[in-house]
Design an enzyme around this catalytic site. Sequence first.
Site, PDB file in Angstrom:
ATOM      1  N   SER A 156       0.848  -1.200   0.000  1.00  0.00           N
ATOM      2  CA  SER A 156       0.000   0.000   0.000  1.00  0.00           C
ATOM      3  C   SER A 156       0.883   1.250   0.000  1.00  0.00           C
ATOM      4  O   SER A 156       1.730   1.405  -0.874  1.00  0.00           O
ATOM      5  CB  SER A 156      -0.955  -0.058   1.199  1.00  0.00           C
ATOM      6  N   ASP A 321      -9.087  -6.344  -4.338  1.00  0.00           N
ATOM      7  CA  ASP A 321      -8.689  -5.042  -3.784  1.00  0.00           C
ATOM      8  C   ASP A 321      -9.295  -3.946  -4.669  1.00  0.00           C
ATOM      9  O   ASP A 321      -8.866  -3.745  -5.803  1.00  0.00           O
ATOM     10  CB  ASP A 321      -7.160  -4.953  -3.776  1.00  0.00           C
ATOM     11  N   HIS A 354      -8.133  -5.039  -0.018  1.00  0.00           N
ATOM     12  CA  HIS A 354      -6.842  -4.381   0.159  1.00  0.00           C
ATOM     13  C   HIS A 354      -6.068  -4.972   1.342  1.00  0.00           C
ATOM     14  O   HIS A 354      -4.849  -5.107   1.297  1.00  0.00           O
ATOM     15  CB  HIS A 354      -7.082  -2.884   0.373  1.00  0.00           C
TER      16      HIS A 354
END
Lengths: 405, 405
Positions: A156, A321, A354
């Site tokens: 991320s 995600d 995610h």
Amino acid sequence: MPSIGIVAPQSMHFAPPLSLQSGATIADYTLVYETYGTLNAARSNAVLVCHALNASHHVAGTYVDASGKSDPKTLGWWDNMVGPGKPLDTDRFFVIGVNNLGSCFGSTGPMHVDAATGKPYGAGFPVVTVEDWVEAQARLADALGIAQFAAVMGGSLGGMQAMAWSMLYPDRLRHCIVVASTPKLSAQNIAFNDVARQAILTDPEYHGGDFYAHGVVPKNGLRVARMVGHITYLSDHDMAQKFGRDLRSGDYQFSYGVDFEIESYLRYQGDKFSEYFDANTYLLITKALDYFDPARAFAGDLTRAMASTRAQFLVVSFCTDWRFAPARSREIVQALVNNRRRVTYAEIDAPHGHDAFLLEDARYMKTMRAYYEHVWAELGADPAHSAHSVHPAPAVQTDLEARAA
Amino acid sequence: MPSIGIVAPQSMHFAPPLSLQSGATIADYTLVYETYGTLNAARSNAVLVCHALNASHHVAGTYVDASGKSDPKTLGWWDNMVGPGKPLDTDRFFVIGVNNLGSCFGSTGPMHVDAATGKPYGAGFPVVTVEDWVEAQARLADALGIAQFAAVMGGSLGGMQAMAWSMLYPDRLRHCIVVASTPKLSAQNIAFNDVARQAILTDPEYHGGDFYAHGVVPKNGLRVARMVGHITYLSDHDMAQKFGRDLRSGDYQFSYGVDFEIESYLRYQGDKFSEYFDANTYLLITKALDYFDPARAFAGDLTRAMASTRAQFLVVSFCTDWRFAPARSREIVQALVNNRRRVTYAEIDAPHGHDAFLLEDARYMKTMRAYYEHVWAELGADPAHSAHSVHPAPAVQTDLEARAA
């Protein structure tokens, strides 16, 4: 598989001022970090692990409790990834987790006293960028005597830092591992971040960022910010599987308390977060996310932006995600392929959205383990190996190319 | 195409108490509504238009301004759909827009005085459901002498009301038009609603719903609620097209003001909303959304829930609607097909996400127009036509079946 066990954070003070992308300067700062494993004589086996929004330098292992025993509640945020025998094997690699500037977990941030004013920085802490973090991390690497990392890795926002390393310091990493990330936030990503920021900024307890002096915390704002963020971390499907329309008490309550389990879960997550996270840090970090856009200096051309890279890449995304969807990772892969860089791309069919990058998934862990075997084999085969030279060989065929074919 | 022109709301008071699904009772209530076109002698050409979250009875036309002239700023929310020569043609049909119970636009709601206490209902206004709204609307239909609607129609939450009509009063509508809707909210849908509610409930200006007495409005909470809602109404793609990463002032500001156009847009939408919408109504309506789940009384079996329907259906969804995605509409279609009901299904490839149901799109408007031609032709061919009988003929082949084949 056992954890690395009890670990302890270290800290390092940096006296020279740090010039930031905004034009502002931080006079001096402290970084808190942890290390696991042993740096080899060639200083070639170091791996930097960069953290995302609400994580820290505490990547693996546990801290001791008051009685001196390992406290399982303090397990590091990527303990399933990093440790002895784990995909990033601390029996082989010297792993560094570093807390970013502006954080609320030890490194210099809004809660600390600004020597210039004698008061906490608060909202006056300069807005830092992903690139600023990399500059600060590079100084730590210098101090630890690490000229080149075997790999820089992150998920991320952590993946953005790994990408920034590959562009800013192409010769200082042999491998760049970018998980569940994106070359830039979309309008929708920014929109969600701004809702979170507005919830905090308009909370009367925020006091323009000066809430420390008032002895309060903008809990309501932080709570809503975390709730909306958390929705974007989970997949619709996973939420449906875990919570669906399950009712807390078996029937509709016809009130504004808790009806559905998903409400209870989200409010709990929001409450918990609001008790440990700093509001100014939240604002700061979401801005770093919004601002990351390496192609911006190249008229939006990511291929040109990534032309400076020299590392080999592993890019990993997760099918469910929707925050940073696989298509965003494929943009990174495409830019690397255009530059004839070596890139391995894995698109993992995990159900967890995610958050999948933090969770156990056999295919994901296998991919990471295999890649680190490759990093290790390369080190062993030629300890003096350097990835400085451009690889003239055709890039490894990626899933992206396979799809395009 | 011209609007129907100047219109004016009417209101009707209902003295008999209304029993609600919650077990509570509303002693008496007023509904505000508008009508366009003329009811025919057979009273067979009435169409009920049900509204969604932040809309009202004011479906089409304009109101007069202080000088007695048409005020274009007051154009009805579905004026592109309803009017002379429009898809729902007011030269043919007698159209009724009705404001739901609990709204803040005229019908009895939280801002009104509860005769039992002499104070505004506030948060004490009973939580009403989609089915409760249908009961209240049915009384209005009775009072207007409409035994059977040519169609009941709505988008989003309005589509839920149309569905509820088809199940609760199967003989009182010949056609049921369900646009951009769902048979029930997902965990993710509920999660977004709960974030919005928490933003309002934790705003100190909310005062437990009693903010009227304090002369304040929980603007910050409403603003955040609207911002998060608004994100779910737009498609990621459309947001990217309209706003992308466009900067308001050409460069990063390194502050918490406005950087990106999307921030400016969302904050503006939030500000505007917080100035006209009632916080208690927002809570109430999101609960009605969360609670709608006709299959719940049938162990989750939507086919059994819809077995009571007799109407012909038009179901419309939009490819880029991620709030109530096409898959949700297909669940409705499948349940109708399983019951051998006549159903036409259109999946419109419009870019505008959930909001597409309110916007101009040639294929969408053509679909609606064609369907109302069918409704009208049926009326003309046999004014005494009734859809009460089960249609033994196979249902029209739907896109769903075509896909499955």
